[in-house]
Design a protein around this motif. Structure first.
Motif, PDB file in Angstrom:
ATOM      1  N   HIS A 130      57.130 -13.457  47.344  1.00 35.66           N
ATOM      2  CA  HIS A 130      57.255 -14.706  48.000  1.00 35.66           C
ATOM      3  C   HIS A 130      57.257 -15.917  46.940  1.00 35.66           C
ATOM      4  N   HIS A 131      57.790 -16.924  47.435  1.00 34.93           N
ATOM      5  CA  HIS A 131      58.102 -18.274  46.543  1.00 34.93           C
ATOM      6  C   HIS A 131      56.456 -18.752  46.061  1.00 34.93           C
ATOM      7  N   CYS A 132      56.345 -19.472  45.246  1.00 28.20           N
ATOM      8  CA  CYS A 132      55.177 -20.112  45.023  1.00 28.20           C
ATOM      9  C   CYS A 132      54.978 -21.513  44.353  1.00 28.20           C
ATOM     10  N   HIS A 133      55.991 -22.291  44.386  1.00 32.41           N
ATOM     11  CA  HIS A 133      56.193 -23.493  44.111  1.00 32.41           C
ATOM     12  C   HIS A 133      57.195 -24.323  44.955  1.00 32.41           C
ATOM     13  N   SER A 187      64.414 -24.989  36.441  1.00 34.71           N
ATOM     14  CA  SER A 187      63.200 -24.066  36.695  1.00 34.71           C
ATOM     15  C   SER A 187      62.619 -24.675  37.950  1.00 34.71           C
ATOM     16  N   LYS A 188      63.250 -25.141  38.963  1.00 33.97           N
ATOM     17  CA  LYS A 188      62.636 -25.547  40.247  1.00 33.97           C
ATOM     18  C   LYS A 188      62.114 -24.473  41.138  1.00 33.97           C
ATOM     19  N   VAL A 189      62.714 -23.288  40.939  1.00 40.22           N
ATOM     20  CA  VAL A 189      62.146 -22.285  41.772  1.00 40.22           C
ATOM     21  C   VAL A 189      60.998 -21.402  41.169  1.00 40.22           C
ATOM     22  N   GLN A 190      59.714 -21.012  41.840  1.00 42.73           N
ATOM     23  CA  GLN A 190      59.136 -20.016  41.066  1.00 42.73           C
ATOM     24  C   GLN A 190      58.766 -18.850  42.112  1.00 42.73           C
ATOM     25  N   MET A 191      59.071 -17.623  42.006  1.00 43.56           N
ATOM     26  CA  MET A 191      58.825 -16.615  42.731  1.00 43.56           C
ATOM     27  C   MET A 191      58.001 -15.432  42.381  1.00 43.56           C
ATOM     28  N   LEU A 192      57.138 -15.208  43.139  1.00 40.82           N
ATOM     29  CA  LEU A 192      56.040 -14.156  42.855  1.00 40.82           C
ATOM     30  C   LEU A 192      56.592 -12.724  43.372  1.00 40.82           C
ATOM     31  N   ASP A 214      67.246  -9.635  33.922  1.00 42.08           N
ATOM     32  CA  ASP A 214      66.703 -10.395  35.022  1.00 42.08           C
ATOM     33  C   ASP A 214      67.779 -11.581  35.106  1.00 42.08           C
ATOM     34  N   PRO A 215      68.248 -11.862  36.286  1.00 43.09           N
ATOM     35  CA  PRO A 215      69.370 -12.939  36.399  1.00 43.09           C
ATOM     36  C   PRO A 215      68.843 -14.454  36.405  1.00 43.09           C
ATOM     37  N   ASN A 216      67.480 -14.661  36.074  1.00 43.05           N
ATOM     38  CA  ASN A 216      67.184 -15.877  36.232  1.00 43.05           C
ATOM     39  C   ASN A 216      66.832 -16.495  34.854  1.00 43.05           C
ATOM     40  N   LEU A 217      66.212 -17.622  34.578  1.00 43.92           N
ATOM     41  CA  LEU A 217      66.091 -18.129  33.316  1.00 43.92           C
ATOM     42  C   LEU A 217      65.029 -17.213  32.543  1.00 43.92           C
ATOM     43  N   PHE A 218      63.962 -17.090  32.914  1.00 42.60           N
ATOM     44  CA  PHE A 218      63.235 -15.992  32.240  1.00 42.60           C
ATOM     45  C   PHE A 218      61.748 -15.725  33.239  1.00 42.60           C
ATOM     46  N   THR A 219      61.210 -14.623  32.768  1.00 41.93           N
ATOM     47  CA  THR A 219      60.109 -14.048  33.731  1.00 41.93           C
ATOM     48  C   THR A 219      58.971 -13.913  33.050  1.00 41.93           C
ATOM     49  N   PHE A 284      58.859 -15.262  38.552  1.00 41.19           N
ATOM     50  CA  PHE A 284      60.310 -15.585  38.095  1.00 41.19           C
ATOM     51  C   PHE A 284      60.677 -17.106  38.137  1.00 41.19           C
ATOM     52  N   VAL A 285      61.137 -17.559  37.071  1.00 31.72           N
ATOM     53  CA  VAL A 285      61.573 -18.855  36.701  1.00 31.72           C
ATOM     54  C   VAL A 285      63.058 -18.862  37.119  1.00 31.72           C
ATOM     55  N   ILE A 286      63.428 -19.687  38.059  1.00 28.11           N
ATOM     56  CA  ILE A 286      64.699 -19.778  38.672  1.00 28.11           C
ATOM     57  C   ILE A 286      65.231 -20.977  38.799  1.00 28.11           C
ATOM     58  N   PRO A 287      66.687 -21.167  38.468  1.00 27.60           N
ATOM     59  CA  PRO A 287      67.226 -22.401  38.754  1.00 27.60           C
ATOM     60  C   PRO A 287      67.497 -22.667  40.342  1.00 27.60           C
ATOM     61  N   SER A 288      67.710 -23.844  40.818  1.00 24.27           N
ATOM     62  CA  SER A 288      67.793 -24.134  42.224  1.00 24.27           C
ATOM     63  C   SER A 288      69.339 -23.472  42.536  1.00 24.27           C
ATOM     64  N   SER A 289      69.587 -23.177  43.655  1.00 20.55           N
ATOM     65  CA  SER A 289      71.001 -22.447  43.875  1.00 20.55           C
ATOM     66  C   SER A 289      72.010 -23.572  43.757  1.00 20.55           C
ATOM     67  N   ASP A 290      72.161 -24.597  43.581  1.00 20.58           N
ATOM     68  CA  ASP A 290      73.203 -25.648  43.362  1.00 20.58           C
ATOM     69  C   ASP A 290      73.220 -26.017  42.049  1.00 20.58           C
ATOM     70  N   CYS A 291      72.228 -25.410  41.131  1.00 22.24           N
ATOM     71  CA  CYS A 291      72.171 -26.033  39.581  1.00 22.24           C
ATOM     72  C   CYS A 291      73.211 -25.797  38.905  1.00 22.24           C
ATOM     73  N   HIS A 292      73.797 -26.706  38.366  1.00 21.29           N
ATOM     74  CA  HIS A 292      75.068 -26.496  37.409  1.00 21.29           C
ATOM     75  C   HIS A 292      74.617 -25.883  36.273  1.00 21.29           C
ATOM     76  N   ILE A 293      75.416 -24.748  35.575  1.00 18.96           N
ATOM     77  CA  ILE A 293      74.836 -24.154  34.464  1.00 18.96           C
ATOM     78  C   ILE A 293      75.986 -24.131  33.632  1.00 18.96           C
ATOM     79  N   GLU A 294      75.926 -24.211  32.062  1.00 21.00           N
ATOM     80  CA  GLU A 294      76.727 -23.995  31.211  1.00 21.00           C
ATOM     81  C   GLU A 294      76.004 -23.866  29.871  1.00 21.00           C
ATOM     82  N   PRO A 295      76.645 -23.580  28.739  1.00 16.38           N
ATOM     83  CA  PRO A 295      75.998 -23.662  27.449  1.00 16.38           C
ATOM     84  C   PRO A 295      75.601 -25.043  27.321  1.00 16.38           C
ATOM     85  N   ALA A 296      74.260 -25.348  26.805  1.00 15.56           N
ATOM     86  CA  ALA A 296      73.908 -26.561  26.407  1.00 15.56           C
ATOM     87  C   ALA A 296      74.681 -27.292  25.250  1.00 15.56           C
ATOM     88  N   SER A 297      75.122 -28.657  25.794  1.00 17.30           N
ATOM     89  CA  SER A 297      76.220 -29.402  25.001  1.00 17.30           C
ATOM     90  C   SER A 297      75.534 -29.423  23.432  1.00 17.30           C
TER      91      SER A 297
END
Ligand SMILES: O=C(O)CCC(=O)C(=O)O
Ligand SMILES: [Fe+2]
Length: 337
Positions: A130-133, A187-192, A214-219, A284-297
């Motif tokens: 479940h989500h927790c944040h 890191s908007k989403v946090q899932m337990l 893990d598909p997310n940012l980090f766990t 799980f530290v997870i980006p929001s689903s609309d988050c735009h992702i690319e290598p940091a400029s």
């Protein structure tokens, strides 16, 4: 269907059911070489600059590290493990209320994977997710039993959120990005996700969790003191030693992509054992689903560091990850430039 939870029927079986026996090439295999001495452990009370360097090195070499002296009280960690064990030890009828394989459900209890009904073989594992944040938003959907569940897991979620921010900031410093770079949408989403592995009648033939990135940012993972987590390194499966009260930090696919391959996302899996129940609590530290992702400029601004990946939205990535069954190399191929 809810009766398929391993924790609800495993005490009644002495032999491993056929549907849990993996083909030989996928079985856990020979005992694994532990990473004696070279396992990356970061003490979060040391100088920040040193931590940043150690974390970057560990994330490059291993794709994971463990953090100790992180400031979260041992009592809270023990209470967390205890209340989660209590949850899985409740009668099958009580657990059945939370059973769900609907990906959109706000609190899910299931076994093996969410695709149980389409699996050839099942994993010896139950999971609660479940989500927790933000907490107030999701708390109403959490289990109401055991009675201390909400109180303990709220405290745990708040404390781990702080630790997640701290680790994110150390990683951004190590990469040379501004403080707070991984805050906000990334890191908007946090899932337990609680993984529960009861003693298994034949650990040599079964698996607790498939090999995956893990598909997310980090766990961050809190393990009780039972072996089971393994990482794949240099062609071998290596056991990650449980360290009392430490967190294992797993670098996810998004950190590999944003860091333009400076950090490595690690392939890992869980094996079972015949003696003790193992519990592993994932945050799980997870980006929001609309988050735009690319290598940091800032990491790709000169000719020696050209971007290795094209931009995408996180939800697109998740879709690609799902259709490739979590095969990270295949997923990366679709985003490589
Ligand atoms: O049980 C473990 O140690 C592994 C858990 C894991 O990799 C996950 O939940 O993604
Ligand atoms: Fe994982």
């Amino acid at each position: 269907m809810e009766n398929n939870l391993v924790s609800s029927w495993c005490k009644n079986v002495k032999t491993l059911p056929e549907s849990y026996i993996f083909p030989e090439e996928q079985r856990p295999g020979e005992p694994i070489v532990p990473l004696s001495g070279s396992s990356p452990i970061i003490d979060l009370t040391t100088h920040e600059h040193d931590q940043a360097q150690q974390i970057i090195k560990a994330s490059q070499d291993f794709g994971y590290f463990q953090v100790i002296n992180h400031g979260i009280s041992e009592t809270l960690l023990e209470e967390t493990i205890d209340v989660l064990k209590e949850f899985f030890n409740m009668p099958a009828k009580e657990k059945a209320k939370y059973y769900s394989v609907d990906p959109n459900s706000k609190c899910k209890l299931y076994t093996s994977t969410i695709n149980y009904s389409n699996e050839d073989k099942h994993y010896w594992r139950d999971a609660l997710a479940h989500h927790c944040h933000p907490l107030q938003h999701y708390l109403p959907f959490w289990p109401e039993k055991p009675t201390r569940y909400q109180e303990v897991i709220s405290a745990y979620s708040i404390e781990t959120r702080k630790l997640i921010t701290k680790i994110s900031d150390v990683i951004s410093e190590g990469l040379g990005l501004e403080k707070g770079y991984f805050g906000g949408e990334l890191s908007k989403v946090q899932m337990l996700l609680v993984n529960y592995y009861p003693p298994c009648p034949d650990p040599n033939l079964a698996l607790g969790m498939h090999s995956h990135c893990d598909p997310n940012l980090f766990t961050i993972l809190l393990q009780d003191n039972v072996h089971g987590l393994q990482i794949f390194k240099d062609g071998k499966w290596i056991a990650v030693e449980p360290i009392p009260n430490a967190f294992v930090v797993i670098i996810g696919c998004q950190l590999q992509i944003i860091s333009n391959n400076k950090l490595k996302s690690v392939i890992h899996r869980a094996v079972t054992n015949s003696k003790e129940t193992r519990i592993c609590v994932g945050n799980f530290v997870i980006p929001s689903s609309d988050c735009h992702i690319e290598p940091a400029s800032d990491l790709v601004k000169n000719t020696t560091n050209i971007p290795a990946y094209k931009p995408y939205q996180y939800k697109e990535f998740l879709h690609t990850y799902a259709i490739n069954h979590g095969d990270f190399e295949a997923v990366l191929q679709s985003y490589k430039l």
